[in-house]
Design an enzyme around this catalytic site. Sequence first.
Site, PDB file in Angstrom:
ATOM      1  N   TYR A  59      14.446  57.902  18.603  1.00 30.91           N
ATOM      2  CA  TYR A  59      15.654  58.549  18.088  1.00 30.91           C
ATOM      3  C   TYR A  59      16.767  57.525  17.905  1.00 30.91           C
ATOM      4  CZ  TYR A  59      19.764  61.440  17.619  1.00 30.91           C
ATOM      5  OH  TYR A  59      20.932  61.984  17.151  1.00 30.91           O
ATOM      6  N   SER A 141      30.939  61.344  20.474  1.00 29.08           N
ATOM      7  CA  SER A 141      30.441  62.105  19.333  1.00 29.08           C
ATOM      8  C   SER A 141      30.538  63.604  19.573  1.00 29.08           C
ATOM      9  CB  SER A 141      28.973  61.736  19.073  1.00 29.08           C
ATOM     10  OG  SER A 141      28.390  62.608  18.133  1.00 29.08           O
ATOM     11  N   GLN A 163      34.847  61.666  17.648  1.00 29.28           N
ATOM     12  CA  GLN A 163      34.207  61.724  16.329  1.00 29.28           C
ATOM     13  C   GLN A 163      33.883  63.166  15.996  1.00 29.28           C
ATOM     14  OE1 GLN A 163      30.561  62.323  16.165  1.00 29.28           O
ATOM     15  NE2 GLN A 163      30.671  62.477  13.942  1.00 29.28           N
ATOM     16  N   TYR A 165      32.244  66.043  13.461  1.00 29.59           N
ATOM     17  CA  TYR A 165      31.476  66.599  12.358  1.00 29.59           C
ATOM     18  C   TYR A 165      32.117  67.934  12.011  1.00 29.59           C
ATOM     19  CZ  TYR A 165      27.566  63.388  13.321  1.00 29.59           C
ATOM     20  OH  TYR A 165      26.778  62.292  13.504  1.00 29.59           O
ATOM     21  N   THR A 191      33.588  62.099  10.367  1.00 30.92           N
ATOM     22  CA  THR A 191      32.371  61.629   9.712  1.00 30.92           C
ATOM     23  C   THR A 191      32.084  62.478   8.486  1.00 30.92           C
ATOM     24  OG1 THR A 191      31.445  60.769  11.768  1.00 30.92           O
ATOM     25  CG2 THR A 191      29.900  61.230   9.999  1.00 30.92           C
ATOM     26  N   ARG A 200      14.720  61.943   9.208  1.00 32.99           N
ATOM     27  CA  ARG A 200      14.385  60.934  10.227  1.00 32.99           C
ATOM     28  C   ARG A 200      12.948  61.171  10.672  1.00 32.99           C
ATOM     29  NH1 ARG A 200      20.286  61.788  13.183  1.00 32.99           N
ATOM     30  NH2 ARG A 200      21.455  61.542  11.226  1.00 32.99           N
ATOM     31  N   LYS A 281      34.861  58.054   8.605  1.00 35.63           N
ATOM     32  CA  LYS A 281      33.615  57.311   8.837  1.00 35.63           C
ATOM     33  C   LYS A 281      32.542  57.778   7.855  1.00 35.63           C
ATOM     34  CE  LYS A 281      30.433  56.231  12.660  1.00 35.63           C
ATOM     35  NZ  LYS A 281      29.150  56.536  12.011  1.00 35.63           N
ATOM     36  N   HIS A 305      25.740  55.421   8.199  1.00 36.05           N
ATOM     37  CA  HIS A 305      25.229  56.163   9.358  1.00 36.05           C
ATOM     38  C   HIS A 305      24.054  55.417  10.007  1.00 36.05           C
ATOM     39  CE1 HIS A 305      26.236  60.268  10.905  1.00 36.05           C
ATOM     40  NE2 HIS A 305      25.183  60.016  11.658  1.00 36.05           N
ATOM     41  N   GLY A 338      23.865  47.754  11.354  1.00 32.00           N
ATOM     42  CA  GLY A 338      23.130  46.496  11.316  1.00 32.00           C
ATOM     43  C   GLY A 338      23.637  45.429  12.260  1.00 32.00           C
ATOM     44  N   ILE A 339      24.670  45.709  13.045  1.00 30.24           N
ATOM     45  CA  ILE A 339      25.255  44.686  13.915  1.00 30.24           C
ATOM     46  C   ILE A 339      24.411  44.533  15.180  1.00 30.24           C
ATOM     47  CG2 ILE A 339      27.247  44.096  15.354  1.00 30.24           C
ATOM     48  CD1 ILE A 339      28.998  45.502  13.247  1.00 30.24           C
ATOM     49  N   MET A 340      23.844  43.355  15.351  1.00 30.86           N
ATOM     50  CA  MET A 340      22.986  43.077  16.508  1.00 30.86           C
ATOM     51  C   MET A 340      23.404  41.815  17.253  1.00 30.86           C
ATOM     52  SD  MET A 340      20.451  45.303  17.034  1.00 30.86           S
ATOM     53  CE  MET A 340      18.984  44.441  17.655  1.00 30.86           C
ATOM     54  N   GLY A 359      26.625  50.734  17.747  1.00 26.47           N
ATOM     55  CA  GLY A 359      25.974  51.927  18.260  1.00 26.47           C
ATOM     56  C   GLY A 359      24.646  51.602  18.916  1.00 26.47           C
ATOM     57  N   ARG A 360      23.680  51.158  18.121  1.00 26.94           N
ATOM     58  CA  ARG A 360      22.360  50.869  18.694  1.00 26.94           C
ATOM     59  C   ARG A 360      22.429  49.796  19.770  1.00 26.94           C
ATOM     60  NH1 ARG A 360      20.884  51.906  13.260  1.00 26.94           N
ATOM     61  NH2 ARG A 360      19.209  53.468  13.041  1.00 26.94           N
TER      62      ARG A 360
END
Length: 417
Positions: A59, A141, A163, A165, A191, A200, A281, A305, A338-340, A359-360
Site C-alpha cells: 500500500y 491526512s 490535509q 479531501y 487535495t 492501485r 495539493k 499523488h 519521487g523524493i528519496m 511521504g514514502r
Amino acid sequence: MPDSPKIQRQLPKRHDLAPLLKFKQPVWSATERRLARALTIEDLRTIAKRRTPKAAFDYTDGAAESEVSLARARQAFADVEFHPSVLHDVSEVDTSREVLGARVAMPFGIAPTGFTRMMQTEGEKAGARVAQQAGIPFALSTMGTTSIEDVAAAAPGGRHFFQLYMWKDRDRSMALVDRAAKAGYDTLLVTVDVPVAGARLRDVRNGMTIPPTLTPRTVANAVPRPAWWINFLTTEPLAFASLDSWSGTVAELLDTMFDPTVSIEDLAWIKSQWPGKVVVKGVQTVHDARRVADVGVDGLILSNHGGRQLDRAPVPFHLLPEVVKEVGSELEVWIDGGIMSGQDIVAALAHGAHFTEVGRAYLYGLMAGGEAGVRRTVEILSGQIERTMRLLGVTSLDELEPGHVTQLERLQPRVRG
C-alpha cells in the site's frame, strides 16, 4: 638486481596498539542496530519490506496502474546533474527557511499519509513527535488513523497541517476543518486530484481491506513478521481521523468518500471557511496553477499523488520551472513525489521549489523502526541536505539557484507535424 633490504620487525607494545585499536561498544537494542545500518532511504525501505506484511508494505510502496508515474518521478531526480562552485567557506550551513510565515528548520515536511497505523502501530503520533523535535511541519491526512486532537496532543509544540479531501458529504468535511482549526492546525492542504480513486493494482491483488482480512496467504505472510502482528493485535484498534469504521476494501472506501463534482468555486468557498493558510495539493499543469493562484491561496503543491492516481501523469519536478515562472511571485510553490534523498530535495529547491514534502520516505522509516525509524529518516535526509549544500558551495537555501542543476533530458514531447 640488488636484494631488497629486509624489513625490521619488532613485537608491538601495548601502549602503541591502544590508539590503533578501539573495540566497538555493543548495541543491545535490535532496533538501534537495524537502523544504524541504514545509510539511505532505500536501506530503510529494504528493512521495512522485511518487517511488514505484504499488503501493508505494498500500500505504501505501490502506485497506480503500471506505476510509470512513480518510476518517472524518481528517474527525474536521478537525471539531475549538479554544478558545484568551489573555494567557499562552507563550515556553517543554514538549512532553515520561512514557510507560510513561520521558520522551519529544514526544507521538507512530513506529507499526509493514509492508514498510517496499519504500516506500524505508532503511526501518526510518531511522525508528529519527530517532526516537532526536528522543527519541521507534520501533515495529518483525512484518511489518517489518529484523530486530529490526538495528533495535536502528541506534539503540542509542533506545527501541524491538516490535509482535506472534499467528500460528497460536505457538512462532514467541514466539521473536520472546524476540528482542525480548534486544535491549532495552522495550514489546510486541500487535495484536488482525487475525483475518484486511482487503480492501485497491488492493493487489488493483495485484497487490501481495512482492517486486514485474514486469509491463508496473509497468515503465511505473517509468520516471519510476528512483531507487526503482535503490535497490531495488542494495541488500540485501528481507527480513522475522519470516520468511525469501515469494513470494505480501500478502493471502495475512497470511491464512497471522494467527490467528483469539486470545482474551483468550491476551493474558493473552502478558503473562505478556513482561518489559516491554504495550500492546494495536486496541481499538475501550468494552467491549473494559474487558476489556483487566482483564487488567492497561499501555496500550491506540484504533485501527482505519488503516482497513485493517474498513471503517466506529469512529473512534478519537470513542471517546476514553468509553474514558478507563472505564479512563483504570488504564492509558494512546493513539490512532492519521487523524493528519496536529501540530494533530491536540494535539486528541487535549486530548480525553483520553495519547500518539499516526503511521504514514502517517512513511512519506510516508520515501518523499519517506529518512531526511531522516522527519526532515522529525518537524520538521513538532513545529513544529505547539509552535505550536498557544502559540496555545491552554498551556505543557505537562498543561495541555491537554477545554475546549480541541469535536468538531463530523457523524456521529450514528440513534435507534431
